[in-house]
Design a protein around this motif. Sequence first.
Motif, short mmCIF file in Angstrom:
data_model
loop_
_atom_site.label_atom_id
_atom_site.label_comp_id
_atom_site.label_asym_id
_atom_site.label_seq_id
_atom_site.Cartn_x
_atom_site.Cartn_y
_atom_site.Cartn_z
N VAL A 138 0.80 -1.24 0.00
CA VAL A 138 0.00 0.00 0.00
C VAL A 138 0.84 1.29 0.00
O VAL A 138 0.27 2.38 0.10
N GLU A 140 2.82 4.69 -0.83
CA GLU A 140 2.19 5.77 -1.62
C GLU A 140 2.51 5.73 -3.11
O GLU A 140 1.76 6.29 -3.91
N ASP A 146 -7.37 -1.29 -6.89
CA ASP A 146 -7.92 -1.39 -5.54
C ASP A 146 -7.03 -0.76 -4.47
O ASP A 146 -7.24 -0.98 -3.28
N VAL A 147 -6.04 0.02 -4.88
CA VAL A 147 -5.04 0.44 -3.90
C VAL A 147 -5.62 1.35 -2.81
O VAL A 147 -5.23 1.27 -1.65
N ASP A 148 -6.59 2.20 -3.17
CA ASP A 148 -7.19 3.08 -2.16
C ASP A 148 -7.95 2.26 -1.12
O ASP A 148 -7.85 2.52 0.08
N PHE A 149 -8.67 1.26 -1.60
CA PHE A 149 -9.39 0.37 -0.68
C PHE A 149 -8.39 -0.38 0.21
O PHE A 149 -8.59 -0.47 1.43
N ARG A 151 -5.45 0.58 1.12
CA ARG A 151 -4.89 1.52 2.10
C ARG A 151 -5.86 1.75 3.26
O ARG A 151 -5.46 1.78 4.42
N THR A 152 -7.13 1.89 2.92
CA THR A 152 -8.14 2.12 3.96
C THR A 152 -8.17 0.96 4.94
O THR A 152 -8.12 1.16 6.16
#
Length: 196
Positions: A138, A140, A146-149, A151-152
Amino acid sequence: LKYHKKYFAGSRVELCTKVQQSVGEKRYRHILGVEKAAIELAGKNAVDVEKASIAALVHDYAKERSAEEFKKVIDRKHLDPDLLKWNNFIWHGVVGAEIIEDELKISDPEILNAVRRHTVGSVKMTQLDKVIYVADFVEEGRVFPDVDFARTIAFKNLDQAVAFETKHTLQYLLSANKTIYPTAIETYNRWVVAVN
Ligand code: GDP
Ligand code: FE
Ligand code: FE
Ligand code: FE
């Protein structure tokens, strides 16, 4: 971040210099991104921040070494000869840990295990192992749908992030007709299928 010279006989900047000399510019930027994510995840999960920083900085230290070098190390260190059938993707963690120990004189078993486990995970994973495994996925600089998901979840629940990453990687490997390293399946059975 100040090092206490317990795990590495120098400063963080000195370790960064060694890492920078071992990999290309793009990978070095990835490594710094992994360190940043790992430090944040360590803080949230009661993991030693100095260990997380060191493990992150060295996790891909051996990634750009030649197949010949990895094969020699497998031989010299009497690692499982089955490893000879695999490639850089698998070697840079498991065999890379030996190169890190020899060249950087880092011998802390938790740091070395986190490097060994960062690509395919493991049935047994410490919190440090999970931090490095997830931070690698994850950081930056990573870009995938799906990377934002990812990270969350990573910053909400480390175990769920391990499960998500493991399934995601396996799905990719299957869809691309890649060989699956057996440990990756063990990781899947432990962290994706099994309920804790
Ligand atoms: P990186 O070193 O920062 O690029 O990240 P990783 O160490 O997590 O992964 C390195 C590569 O290994 C990626 O391209 C993964 O898709 C690949 N990989 C992970 N697990 C397996 C596996 O079981 N089999 C194969 N063939 N490749 C894998
Ligand atoms: Fe890697
Ligand atoms: Fe990874
Ligand atoms: Fe990496």
